[in-house]
Enzyme design. Structure first.
Site, PDB file in Angstrom:
ATOM      1  N   HIS A 267       0.794  -1.190   0.094  1.00 32.20           N
ATOM      2  CA  HIS A 267      -0.107  -0.096   0.122  1.00 32.20           C
ATOM      3  C   HIS A 267       0.793   1.193   0.158  1.00 32.20           C
ATOM      4  O   HIS A 267       1.619   1.769  -1.109  1.00 32.20           O
ATOM      5  CB  HIS A 267      -0.733   0.060   1.213  1.00 32.20           C
ATOM      6  CG  HIS A 267      -2.533   0.267   1.234  1.00 32.20           C
ATOM      7  ND1 HIS A 267      -2.483   1.972   0.449  1.00 32.20           N
ATOM      8  CD2 HIS A 267      -3.311   1.025   2.335  1.00 32.20           C
ATOM      9  CE1 HIS A 267      -3.664   2.736   0.468  1.00 32.20           C
ATOM     10  NE2 HIS A 267      -4.052   1.619   1.716  1.00 32.20           N
ATOM     11  N   HIS A 306      -2.633  -2.750 -10.014  1.00 36.63           N
ATOM     12  CA  HIS A 306      -3.428  -1.730  -8.486  1.00 36.63           C
ATOM     13  C   HIS A 306      -4.794  -2.931  -8.580  1.00 36.63           C
ATOM     14  O   HIS A 306      -5.577  -3.498  -9.523  1.00 36.63           O
ATOM     15  CB  HIS A 306      -3.744  -0.491  -9.797  1.00 36.63           C
ATOM     16  CG  HIS A 306      -4.932   0.332  -7.695  1.00 36.63           C
ATOM     17  ND1 HIS A 306      -5.905   0.428  -8.010  1.00 36.63           N
ATOM     18  CD2 HIS A 306      -3.865   1.181  -6.811  1.00 36.63           C
ATOM     19  CE1 HIS A 306      -6.059   0.923  -7.197  1.00 36.63           C
ATOM     20  NE2 HIS A 306      -4.872   1.533  -6.317  1.00 36.63           N
ATOM     21  N   ASP A 362       2.175   5.060  -7.029  1.00 32.35           N
ATOM     22  CA  ASP A 362       3.860   4.966  -6.413  1.00 32.35           C
ATOM     23  C   ASP A 362       5.102   4.833  -7.228  1.00 32.35           C
ATOM     24  O   ASP A 362       6.282   4.802  -6.539  1.00 32.35           O
ATOM     25  CB  ASP A 362       3.508   4.103  -5.466  1.00 32.35           C
ATOM     26  CG  ASP A 362       2.358   4.288  -4.046  1.00 32.35           C
ATOM     27  OD1 ASP A 362       2.907   5.501  -3.875  1.00 32.35           O
ATOM     28  OD2 ASP A 362       1.878   3.142  -4.138  1.00 32.35           O
TER      29      ASP A 362
HETATM   30  N1  CMC Z   1       4.256  -6.862  -9.640  1.00 34.78           N
HETATM   31  C1  CMC Z   1       4.323  -8.583 -10.691  1.00 34.78           C
HETATM   32  N2  CMC Z   1       2.966  -8.925 -10.865  1.00 34.78           N
HETATM   33  C2  CMC Z   1       2.176  -8.831  -9.898  1.00 34.78           C
HETATM   34  C3  CMC Z   1       2.374  -7.287  -9.873  1.00 34.78           C
HETATM   35  C4  CMC Z   1       3.292  -6.420 -10.051  1.00 34.78           C
HETATM   36  N3  CMC Z   1       3.242  -5.170  -9.404  1.00 34.78           N
HETATM   37  N4  CMC Z   1       0.778  -7.034  -9.336  1.00 34.78           N
HETATM   38  C5  CMC Z   1      -0.132  -8.499  -8.937  1.00 34.78           C
HETATM   39  N5  CMC Z   1       0.711  -8.754  -9.820  1.00 34.78           N
HETATM   40  C6  CMC Z   1      -0.007  -9.960 -10.735  1.00 34.78           C
HETATM   41  C7  CMC Z   1       0.109 -11.510  -9.590  1.00 34.78           C
HETATM   42  O1  CMC Z   1       1.648 -11.958  -9.206  1.00 34.78           O
HETATM   43  C8  CMC Z   1      -1.348 -12.012 -10.159  1.00 34.78           C
HETATM   44  O2  CMC Z   1      -1.302 -12.818 -11.270  1.00 34.78           O
HETATM   45  P1  CMC Z   1      -1.021 -14.185 -11.351  1.00 34.78           P
HETATM   46  O3  CMC Z   1      -2.495 -13.939 -12.110  1.00 34.78           O
HETATM   47  O4  CMC Z   1      -0.552 -15.020 -11.914  1.00 34.78           O
HETATM   48  O5  CMC Z   1      -1.675 -14.853  -9.932  1.00 34.78           O
HETATM   49  C9  CMC Z   1      -1.602 -10.751 -10.728  1.00 34.78           C
HETATM   50  O6  CMC Z   1      -1.071  -9.917 -11.183  1.00 34.78           O
HETATM   51  C10 CMC Z   1      -3.137 -10.168  -9.571  1.00 34.78           C
HETATM   52  O7  CMC Z   1      -2.656  -9.899  -9.120  1.00 34.78           O
HETATM   53  P2  CMC Z   1      -3.098  -9.423  -8.054  1.00 34.78           P
HETATM   54  O8  CMC Z   1      -2.064 -10.256  -7.025  1.00 34.78           O
HETATM   55  O9  CMC Z   1      -4.215 -10.643  -7.708  1.00 34.78           O
HETATM   56  O10 CMC Z   1      -3.274  -8.320  -7.694  1.00 34.78           O
HETATM   57  P3  CMC Z   1      -4.331  -7.456  -6.145  1.00 34.78           P
HETATM   58  O11 CMC Z   1      -5.058  -6.526  -7.100  1.00 34.78           O
HETATM   59  O12 CMC Z   1      -4.509  -8.724  -4.731  1.00 34.78           O
HETATM   60  O13 CMC Z   1      -2.979  -6.738  -6.124  1.00 34.78           O
HETATM   61  C11 CMC Z   1      -1.629  -5.031  -5.800  1.00 34.78           C
HETATM   62  C12 CMC Z   1      -2.986  -5.705  -6.737  1.00 34.78           C
HETATM   63  C13 CMC Z   1      -1.126  -3.398  -6.013  1.00 34.78           C
HETATM   64  C14 CMC Z   1      -1.349  -5.168  -4.162  1.00 34.78           C
HETATM   65  C15 CMC Z   1      -0.260  -5.523  -6.496  1.00 34.78           C
HETATM   66  O14 CMC Z   1      -0.498  -5.096  -7.652  1.00 34.78           O
HETATM   67  C16 CMC Z   1       0.955  -5.836  -6.043  1.00 34.78           C
HETATM   68  O15 CMC Z   1       1.133  -5.565  -5.381  1.00 34.78           O
HETATM   69  N6  CMC Z   1       1.262  -4.502  -6.709  1.00 34.78           N
HETATM   70  C17 CMC Z   1       2.661  -3.735  -6.198  1.00 34.78           C
HETATM   71  C18 CMC Z   1       2.635  -3.349  -5.307  1.00 34.78           C
HETATM   72  C19 CMC Z   1       2.073  -2.039  -5.207  1.00 34.78           C
HETATM   73  O16 CMC Z   1       2.933  -0.527  -5.595  1.00 34.78           O
HETATM   74  N7  CMC Z   1       1.116  -1.012  -4.261  1.00 34.78           N
HETATM   75  C20 CMC Z   1       0.791   0.167  -4.512  1.00 34.78           C
HETATM   76  C21 CMC Z   1      -0.270   0.568  -4.719  1.00 34.78           C
HETATM   77  S1  CMC Z   1      -1.510   1.864  -5.525  1.00 34.78           S
HETATM   78  C22 CMC Z   1      -1.295   2.787  -4.109  1.00 34.78           C
HETATM   79  C23 CMC Z   1      -1.718   2.249  -2.987  1.00 34.78           C
HETATM   80  O17 CMC Z   1      -2.988   1.322  -2.638  1.00 34.78           O
HETATM   81  O18 CMC Z   1      -1.025   2.337  -1.739  1.00 34.78           O
END
Ligand code: CMC
Length: 428
Positions: A267, A306, A362
């Site tokens: 986050h 996201h 971010d």
């Molecule tokens: N790098 C590589 N793969 C990713 C990433 C990433 N940053 N984000 C998601 N994926 C993949 C994930 O492995 C999954 O793949 P598969 O379907 O093969 O298992 C797929 O994409 C869907 O991901 P998810 O984890 O189910 O998505 P989510 O909605 O639960 O997570 C998130 C959203 C923001 C937590 C995630 O995208 C992430 O960890 N991003 C990196 C951290 C980040 O930049 N966070 C800031 C978010 S924006 C500001 C805020 O909210 O604070």
């Protein structure tokens, strides 16, 4: 005819008409679906609330597919262009843009509350010299509840307004004190002649000069970043704010919990993690290697992806433009080239394209903060300051919402069935 959803229960052959309102059914309407009178009734299972609306809200609208973000109906691009953080905070909190007289009063009220009680300063002195500023920030916000016990009267509208003023005004002071503490410099008192962000820069960076004069480009850039971070509907920290607030805890305690949720690397801690990632990659040549490792599941591309945006985060686009203005003043951040190359490759690579992973807020914000002289561990704190407006608006909206009660999800129990206690010497 009202919209309904017809559900046939194949176990009993019974049919149920479930009303559909604003694109949603009420989960409680499913409770009537039972196989017998002692059946508890049907529940929904939704870990991480991926498809559950926990409230109705009039504050922020996001269209994740189209990359649209509106505060109270106003596009984020227009607010970033023409508004200020304090004006946007007013909009988010009270629903309309202020008139000039309302804005003057609001600004004066905030300005009158920027000082911290001297005991808070002493309290902060107790932290280790190298304590993470976000740890200091969230503990100190929580500690404010002991200074303002009147804040417990959360049903009283005037009391709530006073705490809102105090919190919005004091979070920059707490953040600046946390920073000065971590580098061993004396605390700087607020300068109420300066703007909200100008004063924040003063409390962070003033040295021996009699009057600190913020660079106007940096002051405005920080204000724009604050506008972009002010609210983002039901994200992890806002849900924490509403969840804690739903037990009728005071806003300082609730906001400390929200800040704790923001601290995590998925986050608000992501901007700090992005910088660490860029430094670890080190050179443009190593970018393809890094992308391969991410695709193998060995870590994430921080600042990408996201839960809601399945297209370019509109905030990231504005931040990228802001970065150019900041770098004209501070000089170009050498890590920018690595970030641009990561973005270029990721936006062409099927792994990221098929999962709709785009840069989020971010990805570029840390580069600006670093160029402005902030250490990495201040980045989540810089997120928490403006998000305070959003947290408080959401908290206030929740308290006025007659649909709301204490937040208390259900579970599907998967543990052991009833069994008898086994004496210690009989256990295997
Ligand atoms: N790098 C590589 N793969 C990713 C990433 C990433 N940053 N984000 C998601 N994926 C993949 C994930 O492995 C999954 O793949 P598969 O379907 O093969 O298992 C797929 O994409 C869907 O991901 P998810 O984890 O189910 O998505 P989510 O909605 O639960 O997570 C998130 C959203 C923001 C937590 C995630 O995208 C992430 O960890 N991003 C990196 C951290 C980040 O930049 N966070 C800031 C978010 S924006 C500001 C805020 O909210 O604070």
């Amino acid at each position: 005819m009202a919209d309904t959803l017809t559900i046939t229960d194949n176990r009993t052959g019974k049919q149920y008409e479930i009303p559909v309102e604003q694109g949603a059914i009420r989960a409680m309407d499913l409770r009537q679906i039972r196989t017998s009178p002692d059946d508890f009734g049907l529940m929904t299972y939704d870990p991480a609330f991926q498809n559950t609306a926990s409230c109705r809200s009039r504050i922020t609208f996001i269209d994740g597919d189209k990359g649209v973000l509106l505060y109270r109906g106003y596009p984020i691009e227009q607010l970033a262009e023409a508004s200020t953080y304090l004006e946007t905070a007013y909009l988010i909190l009270f629903g309309e843009l202020p008139t000039s007289a309302q804005l003057d009063r609001w600004t004066r009220e905030i300005t009158l509350h920027t000082m911290l009680h001297e005991n808070i300063k002493k309290f902060m002195e107790g932290f280790q010299y190298d304590a993470h500023p976000m740890g200091i920030f969230l503990s100190t916000v929580g500690a404010l509840s002991t200074i303002y016990p009147d804040a417990k009267r959360i049903q009283d509208e005037e009391t709530r307004r006073l705490q809102i003023l105090r919190l919005i005004a004091k979070v920059p002071s707490i953040a600046a004190y946390a920073y000065r503490h971590s580098i061993g410099r004396p605390y700087i008192y607020p300068d109420n002649d300066l703007s909200f962000t100008g004063n924040f820069l003063n409390m962070l960076f003033k040295m021996t000069e009699l009057k600190y004069r913020p660079h106007p480009v940096l002051e405005r850039a920080l204000d724009v970043l604050f506008i972009l971070h002010a609210d983002h509907e039901q994200n992890c920290s806002t849900s924490a704010m509403r969840g804690i607030g739903s037990s009728q805890a005071d806003p300082y305690s609730s906001l400390a919990g929200a800040a704790a949720a923001l601290y995590g690397p998925l986050h608000g801690g992501a901007n700090e993690a992005v910088l660490r990632m860029l430094r670890e990659i080190g050179t443009i040549k190593k970018v393809p290697d890094f992308i391969t490792r991410v695709k193998r599941g060995e870590g994430r591309l921080m600042g990408f992806g996201h839960r809601v945006y399945k297209s370019y985060d509109p905030r990231a686009r504005i931040i990228k433009q802001t970065a150019d203005l900041v770098f004209e003043v501070t000089g170009r951040n050498p890590l920018l080239d690595i970030a641009l190359e990561l973005e270029r490759i990721a936006l062409e690579d099927d792994y990221f394209v098929s999962r709709k992973l785009y840069p989020n807020v971010d990805f570029y914000s840390g580069l600006i903060y670093q160029a402005m002289g902030f250490p990495e561990d201040m980045f989540p704190v810089l997120f928490a300051i403006p998000r305070t407006a959003g947290w408080l608006a959401q908290w206030d909206e929740m308290l006025r919402d007659t649909d709301q009660k204490i937040a208390r999800p259900r579970q599907i129990y998967t543990g052991a069935a009833l069994r008898d206690y086994v004496a210690r010497d009989e256990r295997k």
